[in-house]
Scaffold this active site. Structure first.
Site, PDB file in Angstrom:
ATOM      1  N   LEU A  45       0.884  -1.156   0.000  1.00 26.24           N
ATOM      2  CA  LEU A  45       0.000   0.000   0.000  1.00 26.24           C
ATOM      3  C   LEU A  45       0.927   1.212   0.000  1.00 26.24           C
ATOM      4  CD1 LEU A  45      -3.026   0.709   0.082  1.00 26.24           C
ATOM      5  CD2 LEU A  45      -2.877   0.725   2.569  1.00 26.24           C
ATOM      6  N   ASP A  46       0.776   2.077  -0.981  1.00 31.51           N
ATOM      7  CA  ASP A  46       1.678   3.217  -1.126  1.00 31.51           C
ATOM      8  C   ASP A  46       1.730   4.068   0.136  1.00 31.51           C
ATOM      9  OD1 ASP A  46       2.299   2.592  -3.792  1.00 31.51           O
ATOM     10  OD2 ASP A  46       0.538   3.668  -4.511  1.00 31.51           O
ATOM     11  N   ARG A  47       2.841   4.745   0.300  1.00 36.98           N
ATOM     12  CA  ARG A  47       3.046   5.602   1.478  1.00 36.98           C
ATOM     13  C   ARG A  47       1.936   6.648   1.600  1.00 36.98           C
ATOM     14  NH1 ARG A  47       7.623   9.980   1.917  1.00 36.98           N
ATOM     15  NH2 ARG A  47       7.355  10.592   4.076  1.00 36.98           N
ATOM     16  N   SER A  49      -1.125   6.351   0.685  1.00 35.41           N
ATOM     17  CA  SER A  49      -2.438   5.717   0.791  1.00 35.41           C
ATOM     18  C   SER A  49      -2.635   5.232   2.217  1.00 35.41           C
ATOM     19  CB  SER A  49      -2.549   4.540  -0.176  1.00 35.41           C
ATOM     20  OG  SER A  49      -2.409   4.990  -1.506  1.00 35.41           O
TER      21      SER A  49
END
Length: 185
Positions: A45-47, A49
């Site tokens: 999960l992207d930083r 997000s």
């Protein structure tokens, strides 16, 4: 015994336990929240997000959860810039052409702003004359930054992205930084 940890990853937290040497101590990682040796993230999960991240102590289970072949549906709550219209929603539902190919069809619907949602720190940028709207989007693949690229491709850039579920696992009432453990035989 196999275990899965459901974690509500806060905004600006790296989806790994260590950071690059040059940033050491400057950015939060999973290690700032999870002190369970032997657990590894099943997917990413992207930083920038927020929301549900699954971690497990079982390598085979980790592979099954994160492997695109298994196509576990992932549902997101997405705040977009602008008042998203039915045309853009239909495009998301049919599949969106991105630089790396056409996305699979998605489930997409406009939803009311969630009353239960926690405040984000820092808050999203808001423009005085441009409204925002919310979309519930379910995808069954995981291209890099896919949801953000999909909403931008249909003319509604993502401002905030929260993952609500992965397959049968849901974030439910976990607050940012909280986790809960599930055990399997």
């Amino acid at each position: 015994m196999s275990q899965i940890l459901l974690f509500n990853k806060p905004f600006n937290v790296l989806c790994q336990f260590t950071d690059e040497e040059q940033y050491k101590g400057q950015r939060e990682t999973l290690a700032d929240y999870i002190q369970k040796p032997g657990f590894y993230a099943a997917g990413r999960l992207d930083r920038d997000s927020e929301g549900l991240l699954l971690l497990t102590n079982d390598g085979k289970l980790q592979h099954r959860i994160s492997d695109p072949k298994h196509k576990l549906p992932k549902t997101y709550l997405v705040q977009v810039e602008g008042d998203i219209d039915s045309h853009a929603l239909k495009q998301l539902q049919k599949g969106v052409k991105l630089k790396d190919g056409l996305t699979r069809p998605a489930k997409a619907k406009k939803v009311n702003p969630p009353k239960w949602l926690w405040a984000r720190n820092p808050p999203i940028r808001e423009r005085q004359n441009i409204p925002t709207s919310w979309v519930e989007l379910t995808i069954s693949e995981g291209k890099n930054r896919q949801v953000r690229r999909m909403t931008a491709a249909v003319g509604f850039p993502t401002l905030r992205l929260i993952r609500l579920s992965i397959g049968e696992f849901q974030i439910n009432r976990l607050k940012p930084g909280e986790s809960t453990l599930i055990e399997f035989d």
